[in-house]
Design a protein around this motif. Sequence first.
Motif, PDB file in Angstrom:
ATOM      1  N   LEU A  37       0.822  -1.205   0.000  1.00 14.53           N
ATOM      2  CA  LEU A  37       0.000   0.000   0.000  1.00 14.53           C
ATOM      3  C   LEU A  37       0.858   1.257   0.000  1.00 14.53           C
ATOM      4  CD1 LEU A  37      -2.845   1.300   0.255  1.00 14.53           C
ATOM      5  CD2 LEU A  37      -2.527   1.178   2.751  1.00 14.53           C
ATOM      6  N   PHE A  38       1.908   1.265   0.806  1.00 11.69           N
ATOM      7  CA  PHE A  38       2.749   2.459   0.925  1.00 11.69           C
ATOM      8  C   PHE A  38       3.557   2.721  -0.338  1.00 11.69           C
ATOM      9  CE2 PHE A  38       2.976   1.520   5.772  1.00 11.69           C
ATOM     10  CZ  PHE A  38       1.629   1.851   5.881  1.00 11.69           C
ATOM     11  N   ARG A  39       3.590   1.757  -1.249  1.00 10.66           N
ATOM     12  CA  ARG A  39       4.300   1.921  -2.511  1.00 10.66           C
ATOM     13  C   ARG A  39       3.334   2.156  -3.682  1.00 10.66           C
ATOM     14  NH1 ARG A  39       9.587  -0.264  -2.268  1.00 10.66           N
ATOM     15  NH2 ARG A  39       9.482  -0.913  -4.453  1.00 10.66           N
ATOM     16  N   ASP A  40       2.055   2.158  -3.386  1.00 15.02           N
ATOM     17  CA  ASP A  40       1.057   2.368  -4.425  1.00 15.02           C
ATOM     18  C   ASP A  40       1.016   3.855  -4.799  1.00 15.02           C
ATOM     19  OD1 ASP A  40      -1.726   3.140  -5.409  1.00 15.02           O
ATOM     20  OD2 ASP A  40      -1.868   0.952  -5.428  1.00 15.02           O
ATOM     21  N   PRO A  41       1.196   4.203  -6.084  1.00 20.83           N
ATOM     22  CA  PRO A  41       1.229   5.615  -6.484  1.00 20.83           C
ATOM     23  C   PRO A  41      -0.005   6.400  -6.066  1.00 20.83           C
ATOM     24  CG  PRO A  41       1.977   4.223  -8.285  1.00 20.83           C
ATOM     25  CD  PRO A  41       1.455   3.303  -7.224  1.00 20.83           C
ATOM     26  N   ARG A  42      -1.178   5.786  -6.122  1.00 24.72           N
ATOM     27  CA  ARG A  42      -2.397   6.495  -5.740  1.00 24.72           C
ATOM     28  C   ARG A  42      -2.408   6.797  -4.246  1.00 24.72           C
ATOM     29  NH1 ARG A  42      -6.341   2.135  -8.281  1.00 24.72           N
ATOM     30  NH2 ARG A  42      -4.690   0.899  -7.290  1.00 24.72           N
ATOM     31  N   LYS A  46      -2.255  10.521  -2.339  1.00 29.00           N
ATOM     32  CA  LYS A  46      -3.269  10.859  -1.346  1.00 29.00           C
ATOM     33  C   LYS A  46      -2.624  11.233  -0.020  1.00 29.00           C
ATOM     34  CE  LYS A  46      -7.749   9.167   0.276  1.00 29.00           C
ATOM     35  NZ  LYS A  46      -8.719   8.043   0.225  1.00 29.00           N
ATOM     36  N   ASN A  47      -1.568  10.516   0.365  1.00 26.97           N
ATOM     37  CA  ASN A  47      -0.869  10.804   1.612  1.00 26.97           C
ATOM     38  C   ASN A  47      -0.194  12.170   1.567  1.00 26.97           C
ATOM     39  OD1 ASN A  47       2.117  10.298   3.136  1.00 26.97           O
ATOM     40  ND2 ASN A  47       0.277   9.803   4.316  1.00 26.97           N
ATOM     41  N   LYS A  48       0.292  12.580   0.398  1.00 28.45           N
ATOM     42  CA  LYS A  48       0.902  13.902   0.259  1.00 28.45           C
ATOM     43  C   LYS A  48      -0.101  15.009   0.543  1.00 28.45           C
ATOM     44  CE  LYS A  48       3.131  14.560  -3.523  1.00 28.45           C
ATOM     45  NZ  LYS A  48       3.442  14.459  -4.964  1.00 28.45           N
ATOM     46  N   LYS A  49      -1.365  14.766   0.199  1.00 29.43           N
ATOM     47  CA  LYS A  49      -2.396  15.784   0.383  1.00 29.43           C
ATOM     48  C   LYS A  49      -3.004  15.744   1.782  1.00 29.43           C
ATOM     49  CE  LYS A  49      -3.693  15.758  -4.511  1.00 29.43           C
ATOM     50  NZ  LYS A  49      -4.764  15.459  -5.498  1.00 29.43           N
ATOM     51  N   LEU A  50      -3.154  14.529   2.352  1.00 30.19           N
ATOM     52  CA  LEU A  50      -3.894  14.379   3.611  1.00 30.19           C
ATOM     53  C   LEU A  50      -3.008  14.070   4.815  1.00 30.19           C
ATOM     54  CD1 LEU A  50      -6.905  12.212   2.327  1.00 30.19           C
ATOM     55  CD2 LEU A  50      -6.781  14.702   2.541  1.00 30.19           C
ATOM     56  N   GLY A  51      -1.813  13.570   4.587  1.00 27.62           N
ATOM     57  CA  GLY A  51      -0.948  13.149   5.687  1.00 27.62           C
ATOM     58  C   GLY A  51      -0.561  14.297   6.599  1.00 27.62           C
ATOM     59  N   LYS A  52      -0.434  14.021   7.885  1.00 25.78           N
ATOM     60  CA  LYS A  52      -0.083  15.043   8.877  1.00 25.78           C
ATOM     61  C   LYS A  52       1.428  15.215   8.959  1.00 25.78           C
ATOM     62  CE  LYS A  52      -4.433  15.415   9.931  1.00 25.78           C
ATOM     63  NZ  LYS A  52      -5.207  16.592   9.519  1.00 25.78           N
ATOM     64  N   ALA A  53       2.010  15.538   7.821  1.00 24.76           N
ATOM     65  CA  ALA A  53       3.459  15.703   7.772  1.00 24.76           C
ATOM     66  C   ALA A  53       3.867  17.070   8.318  1.00 24.76           C
ATOM     67  CB  ALA A  53       3.962  15.541   6.350  1.00 24.76           C
ATOM     68  N   TYR A 144       9.288  16.800 -13.010  1.00 26.64           N
ATOM     69  CA  TYR A 144       8.534  15.651 -13.497  1.00 26.64           C
ATOM     70  C   TYR A 144       7.488  16.086 -14.514  1.00 26.64           C
ATOM     71  CZ  TYR A 144       5.055  17.156  -9.973  1.00 26.64           C
ATOM     72  OH  TYR A 144       4.161  17.876  -9.222  1.00 26.64           O
ATOM     73  N   SER A 145       7.160  15.142 -15.396  1.00 22.34           N
ATOM     74  CA  SER A 145       6.007  15.284 -16.268  1.00 22.34           C
ATOM     75  C   SER A 145       4.941  14.331 -15.752  1.00 22.34           C
ATOM     76  CB  SER A 145       6.368  14.963 -17.722  1.00 22.34           C
ATOM     77  OG  SER A 145       6.890  13.651 -17.834  1.00 22.34           O
ATOM     78  N   THR A 146       3.698  14.680 -15.967  1.00 26.71           N
ATOM     79  CA  THR A 146       2.594  13.883 -15.461  1.00 26.71           C
ATOM     80  C   THR A 146       1.953  13.102 -16.593  1.00 26.71           C
ATOM     81  OG1 THR A 146       2.147  15.528 -13.761  1.00 26.71           O
ATOM     82  CG2 THR A 146       0.416  13.935 -14.209  1.00 26.71           C
ATOM     83  N   SER A 147       1.800  11.813 -16.379  1.00 31.42           N
ATOM     84  CA  SER A 147       1.173  10.951 -17.379  1.00 31.42           C
ATOM     85  C   SER A 147       0.351   9.897 -16.663  1.00 31.42           C
ATOM     86  CB  SER A 147       2.234  10.281 -18.262  1.00 31.42           C
ATOM     87  OG  SER A 147       1.651   9.291 -19.086  1.00 31.42           O
ATOM     88  N   SER A 148      -0.867   9.710 -17.101  1.00 32.76           N
ATOM     89  CA  SER A 148      -1.742   8.717 -16.474  1.00 32.76           C
ATOM     90  C   SER A 148      -1.237   7.308 -16.695  1.00 32.76           C
ATOM     91  CB  SER A 148      -3.164   8.845 -17.036  1.00 32.76           C
ATOM     92  OG  SER A 148      -3.155   8.669 -18.442  1.00 32.76           O
ATOM     93  N   SER A 149      -0.388   7.130 -17.729  1.00 33.46           N
ATOM     94  CA  SER A 149       0.135   5.798 -18.017  1.00 33.46           C
ATOM     95  C   SER A 149       1.491   5.554 -17.392  1.00 33.46           C
ATOM     96  CB  SER A 149       0.246   5.612 -19.542  1.00 33.46           C
ATOM     97  OG  SER A 149       1.137   6.570 -20.095  1.00 33.46           O
ATOM     98  N   SER A 150       2.011   6.560 -16.699  1.00 30.08           N
ATOM     99  CA  SER A 150       3.334   6.418 -16.097  1.00 30.08           C
ATOM    100  C   SER A 150       3.331   5.378 -14.998  1.00 30.08           C
ATOM    101  CB  SER A 150       3.802   7.766 -15.527  1.00 30.08           C
ATOM    102  OG  SER A 150       4.995   7.603 -14.808  1.00 30.08           O
ATOM    103  N   SER A 151       4.396   4.602 -14.949  1.00 29.76           N
ATOM    104  CA  SER A 151       4.541   3.572 -13.914  1.00 29.76           C
ATOM    105  C   SER A 151       5.233   4.097 -12.678  1.00 29.76           C
ATOM    106  CB  SER A 151       5.328   2.382 -14.470  1.00 29.76           C
ATOM    107  OG  SER A 151       6.619   2.799 -14.881  1.00 29.76           O
ATOM    108  N   SER A 152       5.652   5.362 -12.701  1.00 27.42           N
ATOM    109  CA  SER A 152       6.376   5.933 -11.574  1.00 27.42           C
ATOM    110  C   SER A 152       5.406   6.355 -10.486  1.00 27.42           C
ATOM    111  CB  SER A 152       7.207   7.138 -12.032  1.00 27.42           C
ATOM    112  OG  SER A 152       6.361   8.124 -12.545  1.00 27.42           O
ATOM    113  N   SER A 153       5.961   6.723  -9.321  1.00 28.85           N
ATOM    114  CA  SER A 153       5.138   7.111  -8.174  1.00 28.85           C
ATOM    115  C   SER A 153       4.253   8.291  -8.518  1.00 28.85           C
ATOM    116  CB  SER A 153       6.044   7.462  -6.993  1.00 28.85           C
ATOM    117  OG  SER A 153       6.758   6.345  -6.569  1.00 28.85           O
ATOM    118  N   CYS A 154       2.992   8.225  -8.078  1.00 28.31           N
ATOM    119  CA  CYS A 154       2.031   9.311  -8.217  1.00 28.31           C
ATOM    120  C   CYS A 154       1.760   9.671  -9.672  1.00 28.31           C
ATOM    121  CB  CYS A 154       2.514  10.560  -7.467  1.00 28.31           C
ATOM    122  SG  CYS A 154       2.947  10.238  -5.753  1.00 28.31           S
ATOM    123  N   GLY A 155       2.038   8.756 -10.618  1.00 26.94           N
ATOM    124  CA  GLY A 155       1.824   9.056 -12.016  1.00 26.94           C
ATOM    125  C   GLY A 155       2.818  10.038 -12.586  1.00 26.94           C
ATOM    126  N   HIS A 156       3.913  10.312 -11.879  1.00 29.59           N
ATOM    127  CA  HIS A 156       4.909  11.271 -12.318  1.00 29.59           C
ATOM    128  C   HIS A 156       6.104  10.550 -12.946  1.00 29.59           C
ATOM    129  CE1 HIS A 156       3.380  14.224  -9.011  1.00 29.59           C
ATOM    130  NE2 HIS A 156       2.572  14.148 -10.042  1.00 29.59           N
TER     131      HIS A 156
END
Length: 381
Positions: A37-42, A46-53, A144-156
Amino acid sequence: MMTISDLPEELESEILSRVSAKTLWELKTTCKRWYALFRDPRFVEKNKKLGKAVRESMLRSNDMVYSMAGDLHSSYTPIKLTGKLRDLKGSKDLYSSDIFHCDGLMLCSNEGSSKLVVWNPCTGQRTKIKARTCGSNDIYALGYSTSSSSSSSCGHSYKILRCFEFLNDQEVWVPQCEIYELCSGSWRVLDSFSHDYFEYCNGMSLKGDTYFVARDKETGFFLMKFDFTAERFVRLPLPFQSIHSEDTATLSVVKDEKLSLLHIDDRSGVMTIWVTNKIDDDEEEAKDFSWNCYLVVLLQMGFDKFHLWSVESFLLDEENRVAVCCRYKYMGDGGRTSIYIVGKDMCEQVYEDTIKPSKANYPVVLTYLPSLVLVQTKRHT
């Protein structure tokens, strides 16, 4: 008794996404499901937006990278270095003559060396990259460039920009730009660009793109953006006009949403800070791009002894209307890195190096949000 593992996976994921990235990484070995789960790009996005960092601070000075403790926005709390940052195994100190931050990742480079490191301070992951040639005046940026088909983290799709000059067969210095894609592990030359200017300050990453203050002889200072998706440079306006090469112009990023610009007029001794409107991911280059004057400080009135004309990097505290200014302070034995809190009616030194540098080394202070973004490990061959 019900535990978190007894909850439906969607609810479990929703709860964990609100936990700080550093805490989650410490929990990665709890079970295979959490590790995946912690390696899942989605989930990472989500953690970047909601996490209490909590934002953390770094200082790069004298080719070393340090973690920092203390309130960077308080003139009453001295800043302390809590230790040198080390490599993945903790056996060697991390050396870097330049450091560039993007999306929780750090790009570290050394002057005159072809070796680069992309590193995530939160997870400790890193990958080494070798440039095609060595150079002494290389400028690097991570984006980074953003692509929905990217295999990298967060689609980046993470990339490195390298700008440099080389001596051709006619013994003429020729500018060149190259792109390194972490997902493919390869360099390629960027053909379509005009380099009739030079970068005046270190670049800043915002929304995956990099912004530089640049200057040419005819028009003076201007803002240069490198779009990592389109892989092209775009000129944008600055809120001031100057052709005076002794002026100081430095960029910073505010809350990962806006650009901030510090300008010191060398002739008048006036320091002015501007802030842009919020820059969205899908915003066109010139559409609705504007600057607002935020803070004006007359350095010559009471601040002469600090000689703040050589500010190398800064952070802006919008709430308290002060700037954290990092500079190389010239002294009789060579110089020191110093940090000041500067406001309309104040200028307080909160840190100064105790180590005599072997050479002038322009310091960088930055803050970042720890992230679970994965460092791609495919290496250039």
